[in-house]
Design a protein around this motif. Structure first.
Motif, PDB file in Angstrom:
ATOM      1  N   UNK A 216      57.043  61.651  22.727  1.00 39.54           N
ATOM      2  CA  UNK A 216      57.104  61.230  24.128  1.00 39.54           C
ATOM      3  C   UNK A 216      55.705  60.972  24.676  1.00 39.54           C
ATOM      4  N   UNK A 217      54.772  61.849  24.329  1.00 44.57           N
ATOM      5  CA  UNK A 217      53.407  61.649  24.804  1.00 44.57           C
ATOM      6  C   UNK A 217      52.780  60.388  24.245  1.00 44.57           C
ATOM      7  N   UNK A 218      53.075  60.097  22.984  1.00 43.45           N
ATOM      8  CA  UNK A 218      52.504  58.904  22.355  1.00 43.45           C
ATOM      9  C   UNK A 218      52.987  57.635  23.027  1.00 43.45           C
TER      10      UNK A 218
ATOM     11  N   UNK B  44      49.319  60.844  19.995  1.00 45.62           N
ATOM     12  CA  UNK B  44      49.405  59.941  18.858  1.00 45.62           C
ATOM     13  C   UNK B  44      48.656  60.521  17.667  1.00 45.62           C
ATOM     14  N   UNK B  45      47.562  61.228  17.940  1.00 46.72           N
ATOM     15  CA  UNK B  45      46.788  61.858  16.873  1.00 46.72           C
ATOM     16  C   UNK B  45      47.588  62.889  16.106  1.00 46.72           C
ATOM     17  N   UNK B  46      48.360  63.709  16.810  1.00 39.46           N
ATOM     18  CA  UNK B  46      49.224  64.689  16.139  1.00 39.46           C
ATOM     19  C   UNK B  46      50.191  63.975  15.199  1.00 39.46           C
TER      20      UNK B  46
ATOM     21  N   UNK C 241      49.479  46.870  22.291  1.00 42.06           N
ATOM     22  CA  UNK C 241      50.054  46.783  20.954  1.00 42.06           C
ATOM     23  C   UNK C 241      49.279  47.726  20.032  1.00 42.06           C
ATOM     24  N   UNK C 242      49.522  49.023  20.198  1.00 42.01           N
ATOM     25  CA  UNK C 242      48.722  50.006  19.470  1.00 42.01           C
ATOM     26  C   UNK C 242      49.418  50.561  18.243  1.00 42.01           C
ATOM     27  N   UNK C 243      50.670  50.164  17.968  1.00 42.40           N
ATOM     28  CA  UNK C 243      51.357  50.681  16.785  1.00 42.40           C
ATOM     29  C   UNK C 243      50.595  50.354  15.500  1.00 42.40           C
ATOM     30  N   UNK C 244      50.147  49.106  15.296  1.00 42.21           N
ATOM     31  CA  UNK C 244      49.374  48.827  14.079  1.00 42.21           C
ATOM     32  C   UNK C 244      48.082  49.637  14.005  1.00 42.21           C
ATOM     33  N   UNK C 245      47.408  49.832  15.149  1.00 45.08           N
ATOM     34  CA  UNK C 245      46.170  50.607  15.152  1.00 45.08           C
ATOM     35  C   UNK C 245      46.447  52.053  14.769  1.00 45.08           C
ATOM     36  N   UNK C 246      47.503  52.646  15.332  1.00 41.38           N
ATOM     37  CA  UNK C 246      47.851  54.019  15.000  1.00 41.38           C
ATOM     38  C   UNK C 246      48.215  54.143  13.517  1.00 41.38           C
TER      39      UNK C 246
ATOM     40  N   UNK D 158      58.215  54.284  18.566  1.00 45.62           N
ATOM     41  CA  UNK D 158      57.752  54.891  19.817  1.00 45.62           C
ATOM     42  C   UNK D 158      57.526  53.819  20.869  1.00 45.62           C
ATOM     43  N   UNK D 159      56.862  52.736  20.472  1.00 46.68           N
ATOM     44  CA  UNK D 159      56.583  51.657  21.423  1.00 46.68           C
ATOM     45  C   UNK D 159      57.872  50.999  21.890  1.00 46.68           C
ATOM     46  N   UNK D 160      58.802  50.799  20.967  1.00 49.26           N
ATOM     47  CA  UNK D 160      60.084  50.192  21.315  1.00 49.26           C
ATOM     48  C   UNK D 160      60.846  51.067  22.302  1.00 49.26           C
TER      49      UNK D 160
END
Length: 360
Positions: free
Chosen positions: A29-31, A83-85, A39-44, A335-337
């Protein structure tokens, strides 16, 4: 610091599994909030793959002992603590399932120790330092170094506490604590150097992609008649150029991860890491159990069927990076979706009301 099966008893392993599952659920939820509209999914996913690759690069820290990146501080600063976790958790799951690194029954212990503790401690210290240091990019790099340095012995302390409660052998906890913290302070120096260099490198080329540097970007300065002034037109890059620049950055990061895991890892230290060394010296490993996936095709970071150690290890590293970036990107895409669907659901009543009002 991957804890194998047998170090921690079943009740404590189960308790940490519950803690880990709860932390991952909260982090999901936090992420979604950290990703926001970007668009941070690819970066993560790339951050997870990079951590996997660098964890293969054990570096010597003392006679007969090596260390490797844990990655909690790096992930939290680059993409945010929640996201880091998830990034580090994805890495730990891939390592345990595919490479028999870290016990399956100890997965909760490893996620709690290496993903949650390191990320929380590092990011809390990082935010505190950034708040008191000058608001510059250099301050972000310095804060990254200190936060990463402290996060590693903090993880060692957390393991010692877990072992004090659920250890399977009768050893002196005081001696274990001294040995664990001592060697992991040294490992923390390596962690800090890797984290600061990576964060500094990313800030130099794409500061807008560093979560911990948000709001700290400064306009380009020019020296005119001995004074610094804002350069004309030195604002943010045009929006049309951002996607192409982001794609290039992601491609460069992925290639770097493949090279590190597939080639540079062959030259990593073969000495046991800090936990393995302390366990062997103090008898913690007396009841170590064989990994359930010990016979998997990729166990111990080698591909079965290849006699050449360099080729076997390199291929395993490449497979690991590829699998991790796919799994990580998939998790963060979901998560993004979910965030997109929640935003749409929130906006739907307003749109409906507006339509009804217009028709009346």
């Amino acid at each position: 610091m991957h804890v194998p099966d047998g170090f921690i008893n079943a009740p404590v392993s189960a308790a940490t599994a519950v803690v880990a599952a709860g932390a991952v659920a909260v982090s999901l939820r936090g992420a979604s909030r950290e990703q926001g509209g970007e668009r941070t999914a690819p970066l993560a996913g790339l951050v997870a793959a990079f951590i996997f690759a660098v964890q293969m690069l054990n570096f010597p820290v003392a006679a007969g002992t090596s260390g490797h990146l844990l990655g909690g501080a790096l992930a939290a600063i680059l993409v945010g603590p929640w996201t880091g976790v998830l990034c580090v958790s994805v890495v730990l799951v891939m390592q345990a399932v595919l490479f028999a690194d870290g016990g399956l029954t100890a997965l909760g212990v490893n996620i709690t120790d290496m993903a949650i503790v390191t990320t929380v401690v590092a990011y809390a210290l990082f935010r505190g330092l950034v708040a008191v240091l000058p608001r510059t990019r250099r301050s972000v790099t310095v804060a990254s170094f200190v936060a990463a340095l402290v996060s590693v012995p903090a993880s060692a302390v957390a393991f010692t506490l877990l072992y004090a409660v659920g250890g399977t052998t009768d050893v002196s906890i005081g001696k274990v604590a001294t040995a664990m913290v001592g060697v992991h302070v040294l490992i923390g120096i390596g962690e800090a150097a890797i984290t600061a260099l990576t964060v500094g490198a990313v800030i130099a080329v794409r500061p807008d992609l560093v979560y911990g540097a948000r709001g700290l970007q400064q306009r380009l300065k020019l020296r005119v008649n001995g004074e610094l002034v804002d350069a004309p037109g030195s604002g943010p890059a045009p929006a049309a150029a951002a996607p192409r620049s982001r794609r290039r950055f992601l491609a460069a990061g992925l290639i770097t991860s493949f090279v590190l895991a597939g080639f540079v890892s062959f030259y990593a230290s073969a000495d046991p890491d800090g936990l393995e060394k302390v366990a062997a010296d103090h008898g913690i490993d007396e009841r170590t159990e064989e990994h359930a996936n010990a016979d998997s095709p990729l166990a111990d970071y080698g591909v079965k069927g290849f006699d050449d150690a360099r080729l076997s290890g390199g291929l395993a590293g490449v497979i690991g990076v590829g699998a991790t970036v796919v799994a990580g990107t998939g998790v963060f895409w979901v998560v993004r979706r979910r965030r997109t669907d929640e935003d749409a659901a929130t906006a739907a009543p307003t749109d409906t009301a507006g339509t009804t009002s217009t028709s009346v």
